[in-house]
Design a protein around this motif. Structure first.
Motif, PDB file in Angstrom:
ATOM      1  N   GLU A 163       0.777  -1.195  -0.103  1.00  0.00           N
ATOM      2  CA  GLU A 163      -0.023   0.037  -0.059  1.00  0.00           C
ATOM      3  C   GLU A 163       0.938   1.297   0.100  1.00  0.00           C
ATOM      4  OE1 GLU A 163      -2.214  -3.384   0.976  1.00  0.00           O
ATOM      5  OE2 GLU A 163      -0.279  -2.518   1.941  1.00  0.00           O
ATOM      6  N   LYS A 164       2.002   1.166   0.830  1.00  0.00           N
ATOM      7  CA  LYS A 164       2.637   2.475   0.763  1.00  0.00           C
ATOM      8  C   LYS A 164       3.462   2.725  -0.460  1.00  0.00           C
ATOM      9  CE  LYS A 164       3.405   3.908   5.444  1.00  0.00           C
ATOM     10  NZ  LYS A 164       2.293   4.817   5.607  1.00  0.00           N
ATOM     11  N   ARG A 165       3.886   1.587  -1.303  1.00  0.00           N
ATOM     12  CA  ARG A 165       4.542   1.905  -2.295  1.00  0.00           C
ATOM     13  C   ARG A 165       3.404   2.565  -3.290  1.00  0.00           C
ATOM     14  NH1 ARG A 165       7.268  -2.907  -1.124  1.00  0.00           N
ATOM     15  NH2 ARG A 165       5.902  -3.991  -1.882  1.00  0.00           N
ATOM     16  N   LEU A 166       2.351   1.772  -3.440  1.00  0.00           N
ATOM     17  CA  LEU A 166       1.347   2.317  -4.598  1.00  0.00           C
ATOM     18  C   LEU A 166       0.835   3.735  -4.212  1.00  0.00           C
ATOM     19  CD1 LEU A 166      -1.081  -1.030  -4.758  1.00  0.00           C
ATOM     20  CD2 LEU A 166       0.693   0.090  -6.386  1.00  0.00           C
ATOM     21  N   GLU A 167       1.058   4.187  -2.955  1.00  0.00           N
ATOM     22  CA  GLU A 167       0.661   5.538  -2.700  1.00  0.00           C
ATOM     23  C   GLU A 167       1.555   6.651  -3.324  1.00  0.00           C
ATOM     24  OE1 GLU A 167       0.864   6.372   1.638  1.00  0.00           O
ATOM     25  OE2 GLU A 167      -1.034   4.890   2.176  1.00  0.00           O
ATOM     26  N   ILE A 168       2.848   6.100  -3.462  1.00  0.00           N
ATOM     27  CA  ILE A 168       3.724   7.251  -4.174  1.00  0.00           C
ATOM     28  C   ILE A 168       3.938   6.945  -5.526  1.00  0.00           C
ATOM     29  CG2 ILE A 168       5.194   7.481  -2.115  1.00  0.00           C
ATOM     30  CD1 ILE A 168       7.364   5.490  -3.755  1.00  0.00           C
ATOM     31  N   ALA A 169       3.364   5.885  -6.390  1.00  0.00           N
ATOM     32  CA  ALA A 169       3.188   5.622  -7.598  1.00  0.00           C
ATOM     33  C   ALA A 169       2.623   6.619  -8.576  1.00  0.00           C
ATOM     34  CB  ALA A 169       2.589   4.156  -8.004  1.00  0.00           C
ATOM     35  N   ASP A 170       3.259   7.179  -9.709  1.00  0.00           N
ATOM     36  CA  ASP A 170       2.698   7.796 -10.748  1.00  0.00           C
ATOM     37  C   ASP A 170       2.209   7.001 -11.703  1.00  0.00           C
ATOM     38  OD1 ASP A 170       3.147  10.769  -9.965  1.00  0.00           O
ATOM     39  OD2 ASP A 170       5.120  10.010  -9.851  1.00  0.00           O
ATOM     40  N   ILE A 171       2.965   5.701 -11.843  1.00  0.00           N
ATOM     41  CA  ILE A 171       2.498   4.754 -12.999  1.00  0.00           C
ATOM     42  C   ILE A 171       2.611   3.471 -12.330  1.00  0.00           C
ATOM     43  CG2 ILE A 171       3.164   3.556 -15.037  1.00  0.00           C
ATOM     44  CD1 ILE A 171       3.944   6.464 -16.092  1.00  0.00           C
ATOM     45  N   VAL A 172       1.606   2.565 -12.222  1.00  0.00           N
ATOM     46  CA  VAL A 172       1.861   1.294 -11.636  1.00  0.00           C
ATOM     47  C   VAL A 172       1.840   0.178 -13.029  1.00  0.00           C
ATOM     48  CG1 VAL A 172       0.638  -0.504 -10.292  1.00  0.00           C
ATOM     49  CG2 VAL A 172       0.574   1.852  -9.669  1.00  0.00           C
ATOM     50  N   ILE A 173       2.693  -0.703 -12.878  1.00  0.00           N
ATOM     51  CA  ILE A 173       3.054  -1.781 -13.872  1.00  0.00           C
ATOM     52  C   ILE A 173       2.462  -2.893 -13.038  1.00  0.00           C
ATOM     53  CG2 ILE A 173       4.517  -3.208 -15.275  1.00  0.00           C
ATOM     54  CD1 ILE A 173       6.221  -0.561 -15.868  1.00  0.00           C
TER      55      ILE A 173
END
Length: 202
Positions: A163-173
């Motif tokens: 969840e923490k990683r996805l919070e800072i994502a501009d683009i998700v692969i």
């Protein structure tokens, strides 16, 4: 130039994504690889590590004995902080050199495993997160890297949460997919990165 931070949890497949991006024209700056380079025999980095931790962290051939150093620093947060104070500035300086050598219209991808944990997102124009579910990560770590399930779970738990990683994502692969689908997604992302790099230099 477009500066991209690339990260993902252990076993998410970040290395595969960085390889595909390089194939498409990205300039890759790999923090882990640079961290190894700056403590090779004959470097100021290795001399500083030996001064801080003693000759016991050297292998017989004069190179850094990584498992030995790891056993020292991962058991003591103060010693880990000492090591980071030595290595991080050297990695930063080398990364800056490599970035400066890239062309003005380049897409420069910084592969940074601990980008989330170390609060580094603001250093980049955008952040790309390679995402996979815990079951996929666990399967890859045990099946492909030969870790025990206990070791794999401990390594996963030591990192930032998904969840923490996805919070800072501009683009998700999303990498809970077959390789052909991953390749298609990387093509889409590359087109977007190249477009942004062109816009930045226009």
């Amino acid at each position: 130039m477009l500066k991209v931070g690339l990260t993902g949890g252990i076993g998410a497949g970040k290395s595969e994504v960085s390889r595909l991006l390089v194939e498409r024209g990205a300039v890759l700056i790999d923090a882990d690889r640079i961290a190894r380079e700056v403590v090779e025999p004959g470097t100021e980095g290795l001399a500083a590590v030996v001064e801080a931790f003693g000759d016991e962290v050297l292998a017989a051939d004069g190179s850094l004995d990584r498992p030995k150093l790891g056993s020292i620093v991962f058991a003591d947060s103060g010693k880990l902080a000492t090591l980071n104070k030595i290595v991080h500035p050297l990695v930063g300086a080398r990364s800056a050199e490599l970035e400066a050598a890239a062309g003005a219209d380049s897409v420069v991808v910084h592969d940074v495993p601990l980008l989330t944990e170390n609060g580094l997102a603001p250093l980049y124009d955008l952040v790309v997160v390679v995402d996979a579910g815990p079951a996929t990560q666990l399967d890859r770590l045990t099946r492909l890297r030969g870790m025990t399930e206990e070791d794999a779970r401990a390594r996963m738990a030591a990192q930032a949460t998904r969840e923490k990683r996805l919070e800072i994502a501009d683009i998700v692969i999303d990498n809970d997919v077959p390789l052909d689908r991953l390749t298609e997604r990387v093509d889409e992302v590359w087109a977007e990165l190249a477009r942004r790099a062109r816009a930045a230099t226009a």
